[in-house]
Design an enzyme around this catalytic site. Structure first.
Site, PDB file in Angstrom:
ATOM      1  CG  ASP A  41      42.510  55.353  41.824  1.00 15.19           C
ATOM      2  OD1 ASP A  41      43.472  55.860  41.243  1.00 15.19           O
ATOM      3  OD2 ASP A  41      41.646  56.002  42.427  1.00 15.19           O
ATOM      4  CE  LYS A  98      44.313  59.153  44.325  1.00 16.30           C
ATOM      5  NZ  LYS A  98      44.225  60.078  43.191  1.00 16.30           N
ATOM      6  N   GLY A 170      35.147  59.062  43.295  1.00 17.45           N
ATOM      7  CA  GLY A 170      34.388  58.130  44.114  1.00 17.45           C
ATOM      8  C   GLY A 170      32.883  58.259  43.991  1.00 17.45           C
ATOM      9  NE  ARG A 182      31.113  70.255  26.977  1.00 13.32           N
ATOM     10  CZ  ARG A 182      31.081  70.129  25.663  1.00 13.32           C
ATOM     11  NH1 ARG A 182      31.777  70.956  24.895  1.00 13.32           N
ATOM     12  NH2 ARG A 182      30.373  69.194  25.101  1.00 13.32           N
ATOM     13  N   GLY A 231      35.036  60.212  38.382  1.00 14.63           N
ATOM     14  CA  GLY A 231      33.673  59.860  38.020  1.00 14.63           C
ATOM     15  C   GLY A 231      33.547  58.975  36.796  1.00 14.63           C
ATOM     16  N   GLY A 252      39.253  55.637  38.902  1.00 18.14           N
ATOM     17  CA  GLY A 252      39.469  55.320  40.304  1.00 18.14           C
ATOM     18  C   GLY A 252      38.615  54.152  40.723  1.00 18.14           C
ATOM     19  CB  SER A 253      35.635  54.048  42.863  1.00 13.89           C
ATOM     20  OG  SER A 253      36.253  55.084  43.594  1.00 13.89           O
TER      21      SER A 253
END
Lengths: 310, 246
Positions: A41, A98, A170, A182, A231, A252-253
């Site tokens: 990102d 996005k 995030g 999973r 995550g 992402g973050s």
């Protein structure tokens, strides 16, 4: 064949070709070229350059990283096309962007500016609570999020050429990403060992189209490229996703909310390539500085983006 | 059994290994310089060439790869791999990227434009069909593909593609390529093979068997006894191939 009145109950292919001149194989093809890579990102051209230099295989342009969307609240939308164009100019790797779930006009705009891939993302505020974008109507390929096999195959039926498990964007917390990967993988394992006669009922249970469920059973994997997301904050997180069977990782973050983005980005890229080599993983995990601040997901006040769409 | 190395830094290396298996040959993943010693030939797959260059640089693969090419061992590059093998590449990222070199040609990276200009086309390759039989044309899948603009005298052109006028207008920012009517998409120079498209994404294995014949010409009988060590730790896991879309 609407004008002749002829109707085909069962299509020839499990995934219908679109009327537009971009065959599904070409849409999936780019995703295949991204396998074994990291998609990062970025919010501006400068970050995009850092990601490219670190070895990202693509960048995702958005107006705020998910951690900031969480912190600031408000409506999150497609980013300014001008900004996306600047990012596209700054790098040679593919640029994704996005669009809000169900907001097909945002997707049309992204197609018009020649973006490489659209992410119909739950991280942005949902525009249509009931319907996703009909992705068959587009020449550009789409990636969509999922939490389980049924959701993944519903998105593929809508025309998604790539799937990412949602995780919880995030948060810097890998627990939801693990749960979703999973879930997809174990459902596929159950499906593989299932009697063909039971697949009808299984398809109904997971609310997915029968033909795609059957195809997944035969393949032993999702019929499109499957990345993990939501995550990932450390090289170990990224390698975990790969060892669980994903084709690649979205970060992402995790990169640009950490102490040393360039270094961390590079370490995550290396971790995805050498995911099964603990010696390399140990080497690249050393001295990366501070990771992003994580959010504990036991707290009920934390909004679950993953539950925004079905 | 012949072992073919497949550079497994990023990209479509699984697809190449699956295609090799379909023609009865084992592909070995190559991630580190020392693993190159176990193989007599190498495929550099498609993927993001900048990413692959970065990863090769991190693990100091370039000297070993250049040595591999210099020793005359057969190497085949598809798409990103073609860029790697070229002596000169244009349209690179700011600051450029490292190349292996060896193939006397100029490649325009990302020649056809972004994903929306990616396409499939039936392409004639007389050399391929004369050696491998089958139809006159093959299905070329071009994904944000490069194209070869110029080749040296040593280079044999195996296939080319006529750029239609609407593709020309948005093919490049540089402007000097807008006059190009015909671009080269497959070449061979000695033991180097390079294709701008992705045979590993199709069910047609003729390019793979063509490459295997190149390996056979080098005469690598000594390789048959070599067993790769430490490169295939996942061989006990069942391999699950990605589907091929026609």
């Amino acid at each position: 064949m609407a004008d002749t009145g002829v109707v085909t109950v069962y299509g020839n292919g499990a995934i219908y070709e679109t009327a537009k001149k971009s065959p599904f194989s070409v849409k999936v093809g780019l995703a295949q070229m991204l396998r074994g890579g990291v998609i990062m990102d970025v919010v501006n051209a400068e970050q995009a350059r850092i990601a490219e230099e670190a070895g990202a295989c693509a960048v995702m342009a958005l107006e705020r990283v998910p951690a900031d969307i969480r912190a600031q609240g408000g409506v999150a939308r497609m980013s300014d096309p001008q900004l996306i164009k600047e990012i596209k100019q700054a790098v040679t790797i593919p640029v994704m962007a996005k669009a809000r779930i169900g907001h097909f006009v945002e997707a049309q705009i992204l197609e018009a500016i020649g973006i490489d891939y659209v992410d119909e993302s739950e991280v942005l505020t949902v525009a249509d609570e009931d319907n996703h974008i009909n992705k068959h109507n587009f020449r550009i390929p789409f990636v969509c999020g999922c939490r389980n096999l049924g959701e993944a195959l519903r998105r593929v039926r809508e025309g998604a050429a790539m799937i990412r498990t949602k995780g919880e964007a995030g948060t810097g917390n890998i627990i939801e990403a693990v749960r979703h990967v999973r879930s997809v993988m174990s459902d596929i394992r159950v499906l593989r060992n299932m009697d063909d006669d039971e697949v009808f009922s299984f398809a109904k249970k997971i609310a997915a189209p029968y033909d795609l469920v059957m195809q997944t059973k035969q393949l032993g994997r999702l019929p499109v490229v499957h990345f993990a997301a939501g995550g990932v904050a450390t090289p170990a997180d990224a390698a975990l996703m790969m060892q669980l069977g994903c084709d690649g990782v979205f970060v992402g973050s995790g990169v640009f909310k950490s102490g040393d983005p360039a270094r961390r980005a590079r370490a995550i890229v290396q971790a995805v390539t050498h995911y099964s080599d603990p010696d390399v993983l140990a080497e690249v995990s050393c001295g990366l500085g501070e990771a992003m601040v994580g959010i504990n997901l036991n707290d009920d006040k934390v909004e679950r983006y993953a539950n925004r769409s079905e | 059994m012949t072992l073919v190395g497949v550079l497994a830094l990023q990209g479509s290396f699984n697809e190449h290994i699956a295609a090799l298996r379909r023609v009865g040959v084992k592909g070995v993943e190559i991630r580190k310089p020392e693993q190159l010693e176990n193989v007599g030939s190498l495929i550099i797959p498609g993927g993001e060439s900048t990413t692959m260059a970065k990863l090769a640089e991190y693990h100091n693969l370039f000297p070993a790869l250049r040595e591999f090419v210099k020793m005359g061992k057969p190497v085949w590059g598809t798409c990103a791999g073609l860029i790697f093998l070229a002596n000169k590449a244009t349209g690179q990222k700011t600051g450029g990227q490292e190349l292996i070199g060896g193939l006397d040609c100029t490649v325009h990276r990302n020649f056809f434009g972004s994903q929306i200009q990616s396409f499939e086309a039936d392409i004639a390759a007389p050399e391929l069909s004369s050696k491998e039989g089958g139809p006159e044309t093959f299905r070329g899948v071009f994904i944000r593909a490069p194209a070869i603009l110029e080749v040296g005298p040593e280079v044999q052109v195996l296939a080319d593609y006529h750029v239609s006028s609407d593709k020309e207008s948005d093919s490049s920012e540089e402007g000097n390529t807008t006059s190009v009517k015909r671009v080269i998409v497959a070449v061979r120079q000695g033991n180097l093979l390079a294709t701008a498209f992705h045979p590993e994404l199709t069910a047609d294995t003729r390019w793979h068997s063509y490459f295997l014949k190149m390996i056979g010409e080098v005469g690598e009988g000594s390789l048959s006894s070599i067993v790769a060590v430490g490169t295939d730790s996942h061989s006990n896991q069942p391999r699950i191939d990605f589907p091929i879309y026609q």
